[in-house]
Design a protein around this motif. Structure first.
Motif, PDB file in Angstrom:
ATOM      1  N   MET A   1     -11.508  18.187 -24.234  1.00 11.25           N
ATOM      2  CA  MET A   1     -11.724  16.903 -24.593  1.00 11.25           C
ATOM      3  C   MET A   1     -11.698  16.869 -26.005  1.00 11.25           C
ATOM      4  N   GLY A   2     -11.849  17.793 -26.674  1.00 11.14           N
ATOM      5  CA  GLY A   2     -11.865  17.524 -28.277  1.00 11.14           C
ATOM      6  C   GLY A   2     -10.494  17.491 -28.751  1.00 11.14           C
ATOM      7  N   GLN A   3      -9.360  17.577 -28.025  1.00  8.66           N
ATOM      8  CA  GLN A   3      -7.978  17.649 -28.433  1.00  8.66           C
ATOM      9  C   GLN A   3      -7.684  15.888 -28.837  1.00  8.66           C
ATOM     10  N   PRO A   4      -7.084  15.656 -29.566  1.00  5.06           N
ATOM     11  CA  PRO A   4      -6.671  14.398 -29.649  1.00  5.06           C
ATOM     12  C   PRO A   4      -5.494  13.985 -28.912  1.00  5.06           C
ATOM     13  N   VAL A   5      -4.782  14.837 -28.312  1.00  4.39           N
ATOM     14  CA  VAL A   5      -3.557  14.545 -27.529  1.00  4.39           C
ATOM     15  C   VAL A   5      -4.310  14.222 -26.157  1.00  4.39           C
ATOM     16  N   ALA A   6      -5.470  14.676 -25.913  1.00  4.73           N
ATOM     17  CA  ALA A   6      -5.990  14.220 -24.332  1.00  4.73           C
ATOM     18  C   ALA A   6      -6.640  12.782 -24.496  1.00  4.73           C
ATOM     19  N   THR A   7      -6.783  12.174 -25.361  1.00  7.04           N
ATOM     20  CA  THR A   7      -7.739  11.083 -25.454  1.00  7.04           C
ATOM     21  C   THR A   7      -6.894   9.719 -24.725  1.00  7.04           C
ATOM     22  N   ASN A   8      -5.691   9.496 -24.739  1.00  3.24           N
ATOM     23  CA  ASN A   8      -4.934   8.413 -24.286  1.00  3.24           C
ATOM     24  C   ASN A   8      -4.866   8.710 -22.709  1.00  3.24           C
ATOM     25  N   ALA A   9      -4.611   9.866 -22.360  1.00  3.35           N
ATOM     26  CA  ALA A   9      -4.623  10.093 -20.868  1.00  3.35           C
ATOM     27  C   ALA A   9      -5.905   9.840 -20.109  1.00  3.35           C
ATOM     28  N   LEU A  10      -6.988  10.476 -20.941  1.00  3.93           N
ATOM     29  CA  LEU A  10      -8.256  10.179 -20.461  1.00  3.93           C
ATOM     30  C   LEU A  10      -8.712   8.706 -20.379  1.00  3.93           C
ATOM     31  N   MET A  11      -8.372   7.884 -21.415  1.00  2.00           N
ATOM     32  CA  MET A  11      -8.764   6.611 -21.361  1.00  2.00           C
ATOM     33  C   MET A  11      -7.884   5.582 -20.196  1.00  2.00           C
ATOM     34  N   ARG A  12      -6.688   6.142 -20.160  1.00  4.39           N
ATOM     35  CA  ARG A  12      -5.728   5.309 -19.176  1.00  4.39           C
ATOM     36  C   ARG A  12      -6.340   5.868 -18.094  1.00  4.39           C
TER      37      ARG A  12
ATOM     38  N   LYS B   1     -15.108  17.364  -1.918  1.00  3.20           N
ATOM     39  CA  LYS B   1     -13.690  17.166  -2.424  1.00  3.20           C
ATOM     40  C   LYS B   1     -13.964  16.910  -3.917  1.00  3.20           C
ATOM     41  N   VAL B   2     -13.015  17.244  -4.846  1.00  2.00           N
ATOM     42  CA  VAL B   2     -12.996  16.635  -6.149  1.00  2.00           C
ATOM     43  C   VAL B   2     -11.558  16.266  -6.499  1.00  2.00           C
ATOM     44  N   PHE B   3     -11.607  15.421  -7.402  1.00  2.00           N
ATOM     45  CA  PHE B   3     -10.023  14.884  -7.613  1.00  2.00           C
ATOM     46  C   PHE B   3      -9.371  15.724  -8.865  1.00  2.00           C
ATOM     47  N   VAL B   4      -8.439  16.165  -8.758  1.00  2.00           N
ATOM     48  CA  VAL B   4      -7.733  17.010  -9.780  1.00  2.00           C
ATOM     49  C   VAL B   4      -6.334  16.292 -10.418  1.00  2.00           C
ATOM     50  N   VAL B   5      -6.378  16.028 -11.650  1.00  2.00           N
ATOM     51  CA  VAL B   5      -5.296  15.811 -12.336  1.00  2.00           C
ATOM     52  C   VAL B   5      -4.693  16.700 -13.291  1.00  2.00           C
ATOM     53  N   SER B   6      -3.821  17.260 -13.144  1.00  2.00           N
ATOM     54  CA  SER B   6      -3.379  18.393 -13.851  1.00  2.00           C
ATOM     55  C   SER B   6      -1.729  18.739 -14.065  1.00  2.00           C
ATOM     56  N   GLY B   7      -1.441  19.647 -14.837  1.00  2.00           N
ATOM     57  CA  GLY B   7      -0.012  19.697 -15.315  1.00  2.00           C
ATOM     58  C   GLY B   7       0.239  20.879 -16.178  1.00  2.00           C
ATOM     59  N   PRO B   8       1.219  21.265 -16.443  1.00  2.00           N
ATOM     60  CA  PRO B   8       1.563  22.408 -17.255  1.00  2.00           C
ATOM     61  C   PRO B   8       1.184  22.039 -18.773  1.00  2.00           C
ATOM     62  N   ASP B   9       1.278  20.784 -19.189  1.00  2.00           N
ATOM     63  CA  ASP B   9       0.889  20.152 -20.507  1.00  2.00           C
ATOM     64  C   ASP B   9       0.378  18.794 -20.524  1.00  2.00           C
ATOM     65  N   TRP B  10       0.067  18.361 -21.566  1.00  2.00           N
ATOM     66  CA  TRP B  10      -0.552  16.856 -21.674  1.00  2.00           C
ATOM     67  C   TRP B  10       0.400  15.879 -21.259  1.00  2.00           C
ATOM     68  N   PRO B  11       1.634  16.059 -21.858  1.00  2.00           N
ATOM     69  CA  PRO B  11       2.686  15.041 -21.398  1.00  2.00           C
ATOM     70  C   PRO B  11       2.991  14.880 -20.125  1.00  2.00           C
ATOM     71  N   SER B  12       2.923  15.886 -19.259  1.00  2.00           N
ATOM     72  CA  SER B  12       3.162  15.900 -17.865  1.00  2.00           C
ATOM     73  C   SER B  12       1.819  15.235 -17.089  1.00  2.00           C
ATOM     74  N   ILE B  13       0.447  15.513 -17.849  1.00  2.00           N
ATOM     75  CA  ILE B  13      -0.606  14.991 -17.246  1.00  2.00           C
ATOM     76  C   ILE B  13      -0.640  13.467 -17.677  1.00  2.00           C
ATOM     77  N   GLU B  14       0.030  12.856 -18.621  1.00  2.00           N
ATOM     78  CA  GLU B  14      -0.006  11.655 -18.764  1.00  2.00           C
ATOM     79  C   GLU B  14       1.123  10.772 -17.927  1.00  2.00           C
ATOM     80  N   GLY B  15       2.215  11.664 -17.568  1.00  2.00           N
ATOM     81  CA  GLY B  15       2.887  10.987 -16.501  1.00  2.00           C
ATOM     82  C   GLY B  15       2.228  10.988 -15.307  1.00  2.00           C
ATOM     83  N   ALA B  16       1.191  11.987 -14.792  1.00  2.00           N
ATOM     84  CA  ALA B  16       0.797  11.904 -13.604  1.00  2.00           C
ATOM     85  C   ALA B  16      -0.315  10.624 -13.774  1.00  2.00           C
ATOM     86  N   VAL B  17      -1.001  10.440 -14.477  1.00  2.00           N
ATOM     87  CA  VAL B  17      -1.932   9.390 -14.714  1.00  2.00           C
ATOM     88  C   VAL B  17      -1.105   8.109 -14.574  1.00  2.00           C
ATOM     89  N   GLU B  18      -0.180   8.209 -15.311  1.00  2.00           N
ATOM     90  CA  GLU B  18       0.769   6.720 -15.140  1.00  2.00           C
ATOM     91  C   GLU B  18       1.154   6.599 -13.834  1.00  2.00           C
TER      92      GLU B  18
END
Length: 782
Positions: A229-240, A309-326
């Motif tokens: 969570m401390g990485q700036p690259v994660a903020t946009n995906a988390l808020m979306r 059950k838990v919900f998982v949003v993941s991927g190899p990197d944060w750009p792919s995670i943003e794609g999953a969120v979108e």
């Protein structure tokens, strides 16, 4: 002189009195009606009485911990009070196909006022318009638990509607005043649907996120586990993602809690969401899908404990995670080109609220009010409507209720019909004729000064006086002969109103998400630090904004508040970390950065100084011109309901706000330096206060209280401290038309009486000059 005979007589008398005492039915409460309804003796419910007094008399035992995972709570609040002679509340309950097919019973725990007559009062539970149970209201000594069996096939996948109806009668009193003492309280923690454990928490697809449900106090919480969570690259995906989850659930009191550790358990109304790259989540979740190392995934998996059950949003990197969120958010997001026809408030009454954008006349039937007959003394019902963010008719506009109703001949003159808007009385219509009557589209005008952007509640209350109530004979309060009827053919007529937005306006922000809900470009988001408290606050706020807006907002994180410039922005942080420019633009006193949340001595000294100033002002008020102006202002407000602000030619500056010692959180709104954009600030003295204050404001009741340009939340207050706006900036939201501008001018002049008087005098002088010139032109002397 005969002790044995006297002793025998005393024993006989004691035995007879004891036999009479034990022969009485102590389970029947005191009855003033004279005749008991036999239907009360037989009820289909299975009752488990747990009065508070009886519990205290029992020896202490270690109570078994209930399995909360099998409960689907129904009431989205900390308490629910059904007040008056008739009351009804409906709530939606979203179920997965597995839950709908396996749920068998519904439970409720209730208590009531001691003055409620149980022989003529009923509590009814209705599920999907089918009555599943009815019991007499007879739990004045403590909370009573009641269980009803549900018919097979009654529940359906998706939204189900649960309604609680209460009909009360007073034991001894027949006055209208006595109806305010009648109530039944439902305990949300003991009001739930029972679902087998193997299906209660099994969410399988993203569509099942709406079935997250409620906790025992009406709360809904998303626990987002984010190791990075401390990485700036994660903020946009988390808020979306937080906005997408909020739109899927649409619960009234939902909050977000960000953490970097997986919680061991999840309570009712909680969903654990893991967000991060596959490399970081593998250590927390052994069951992480193997495909997460090569592509984006967004799915439910088994938790390490295997019980949920838990919900998982993941991927190899944060750009792919943003794609999953979108990919999750896009299907449920509303494009700007699509105009909303309703406000999505499914969590309140099981139905969407119609959004009124102009002149219209919906019937009561379309607003959810059904035809009803009433035999009591005070009847109350109502409906909800939505008002757009650019509503501007609070100073001159009038709506009209076209009432179709009837009253019986026993109703006396002096009875009246009251109309309330958002809890404020708007108008009263007296009933003056005898011998009964039928109203056909009786026009009742309602001033629109109490309307606000977003959800609005309109209540109709009828107070009925009769000769029988003056006598109040035993059993008369239980009469079922109708006195009043309200028909669903009645209409609510909204006239055409001016549409232009005003800023700042926290009411428009909480009601419809304005101004952020209309912009195409991403909203600038400034967070003073990327820790759990700040991120949790931002996620909760944006989740509430998404539900109010009906769409997920695009945000762009900014590392510096000074780099925002002339863009709409949301700024979140502790008061000491916000730049002075931001504080000044949102009308927060600069000294608050160091004084708010400081030592108690400083606050006490400030309070003593203010008390001394107030004392001196009271001493000199009688002879000073400022005191005379204050007296004039009070007289105008009390006599004519005219605020002194409406007698100013030009609006004054907003006073700076210095939060007091009791305040823990604030929401403030102001213009950017060049007045081309809007900045909204969320702040508190500490990070813990920031998170706790946002959780409090996120509760639906307080969220709807946001108003003015600053709203303060206090630790020990039930309502927000709001500061009204005196200087507004108008923002055009509609194409320019003469008719709309005429309505805008009418409302503005009605709000600024002195300006209206000056314009009227100037036009009168010009008319006189023109008339004089015209007469002289014709050769006549004036």
């Amino acid at each position: 002189m005969l002790p044995p005979v006297r002793a025998a007589l005393c024993g006989l008398v004691f035995s007879l009195s004891a036999s009479v005492a034990f022969a009485q039915d102590t389970s029947v409460p005191f009855d003033m009606s004279g005749e008991r309804d036999p239907a009360v003796e037989k009820t289909p419910a299975v009752e488990e009485t747990t009065p508070a007094v009886r519990e205290t008399r029992q020896p202490e035992k270690k109570a078994a911990t209930p399995d909360l995972s099998t409960r689907r709570y129904i009431v989205p609040a900390k308490s629910l009070l059904l007040e008056g002679e008739v009351a009804s509340q409906s709530f939606p309950l979203f179920l997965t196909p597995q839950q709908a097919g396996s749920a068998t019973t519904i439970n409720l725990g209730y208590s009531n006022a001691v003055v409620v007559a149980p022989e003529s009062s009923r509590l009814t539970v209705v599920v999907n318009d089918v009555v599943v149970g009815e019991v007499p209201v007879q739990s004045a000594e403590g909370i009573k638990d009641v269980r009803f069996d549900l018919p097979a096939g009654l529940l359906r996948p998706g939204v189900n509607r649960v309604t609680f109806n209460a009909a009360h009668r007073h034991r001894t009193d027949c006055t209208i005043r006595s109806t305010y003492d009648l109530w039944t309280s439902l305990d949300p923690a003991r009001t739930y649907l029972t679902v087998p454990r193997d299906t209660s928490g099994r969410l399988l697809t993203t569509d099942d996120i709406a079935a997250i449900g409620l906790g025992p106090t009406g709360q809904t919480k998303f626990v987002m586990v984010v190791p990075e969570m401390g990485q700036p690259v994660a903020t946009n995906a988390l808020m979306r993602l937080s906005q997408g989850l909020a739109l899927m659930a649409k619960m009234p009191n939902q909050t977000f809690d960000l953490t970097d550790a997986l919680p061991p358990t999840a309570g009712a109304g909680e969903l654990t969401v893991l967000v991060g790259t596959a490399g970081n989540l593998a250590a927390l979740l052994p069951g992480l899908p193997a495909t997460a190392r090569s592509s984006a995934v967004a799915t439910f998996v088994d938790a390490p404990d295997g019980d949920r059950k838990v919900f998982v949003v993941s991927g190899p990197d944060w750009p792919s995670i943003e794609g999953a969120v979108e990919g999750m958010v896009s299907p449920i997001d509303r494009p700007l080109s699509v105009t909303r026809e309703a406000l999505s408030v499914r969590q309140r009454n099981g139905a969407d609220m119609p959004l009124i954008l102009g002149e219209t006349s919906p019937t009561f039937a379309s607003l959810g009010v059904r035809t009803g007959e009433f035999s009591g003394r005070r009847y109350r019902t109502g409906f909800d409507i939505g008002i757009p963010s650019d509503f501007y008719a609070d100073a001159y506009g009038e709506a009209t209720l076209l009432l179709d109703a009837a009253y019986s001949p026993e109703v006396l003159p002096g009875s009246h019909i009251d109309i309330y808007v958002n809890g404020n009385i708007a108008t009263t219509v007296p009933i003056t004729s005898r011998n009964g009557g039928v109203f056909r589209h009786l026009p009742i005008r309602v001033t629109m000064r109490h309307f606000r952007p977003g959800p609005n509640r309109i209540d109709i209350e009828t107070a009925l006086l009769t000769e029988a109530d003056k006598i109040c004979a035993p059993g008369s309060s239980a009469s079922e002969e109708p006195r009043f009827a309200l028909f669903d053919s009645s209409e609510f007529r909204m006239p055409r109103f001016a549409r232009v937005a005003q800023l700042p306006s926290l009411a428009a922000l909480s009601g419809t998400g304005f101004p952020y809900n209309r912009q195409v470009d991403p909203v600038a988001l400034y967070l003073d630090r990327l820790d759990a408290d700040t991120l949790s606050t931002s996620a909760t706020f944006l989740g509430k904004m998404a539900v109010s807006s009906g769409r997920a907002l695009q945000v762009r994180p900014e590392s510096s508040a000074l780099a925002i410039g002339e863009r709409n922005a949301i700024l979140v942080g502790t008061i000491s970390q916000l730049p002075p420019l931001v504080l000044g633009q949102t009308h927060i006193a600069a000294e608050s950065a160091s004084a708010w949340g400081g030592p108690a001595d400083g606050g006490a000294q400030h309070g003593a100084t203010q008390d001394a100033i107030d004392e001196w002002q009271s001493r000199v008020r009688g002879g000073s011109w400022r005191g005379q102006i204050s007296a004039l202002e009070a007289w105008l407000q009390e006599t004519f309901d005219i605020p002194l602000s409406s007698l100013r030619l030009l609006p004054g500056e907003e006073p700076l706000v210095a939060p007091g010692d009791t305040a823990r959180f604030l929401v403030a709104q102001g213009d950017s330096p060049d007045e081309g954009a809007t900045w909204t600030v969320l702040s508190a003295p500490t990070g813990a206060d920031l998170k706790a204050g946002m959780v409090a404001v996120a509760q639906d009741e307080r969220w709807q209280q946001l108003d003015g340009y600053v709203s303060l939340d206090s630790k020990d207050a039930d309502a927000l401290d709001t500061r009204p706006v005196s200087r507004t900036r108008f923002v055009a939201t509609q194409p320019w038309t003469f008719s709309n501008m005429r309505l805008v001018a009418a409302n503005w002049l009605s709000s600024n009486i002195l300006a209206y008087a000056v314009v009227f005098c100037i036009l009168s002088i010009l008319l006189g000059i023109a008339t004089s010139g015209l007469l002289r032109r014709f050769g006549r002397e004036v």
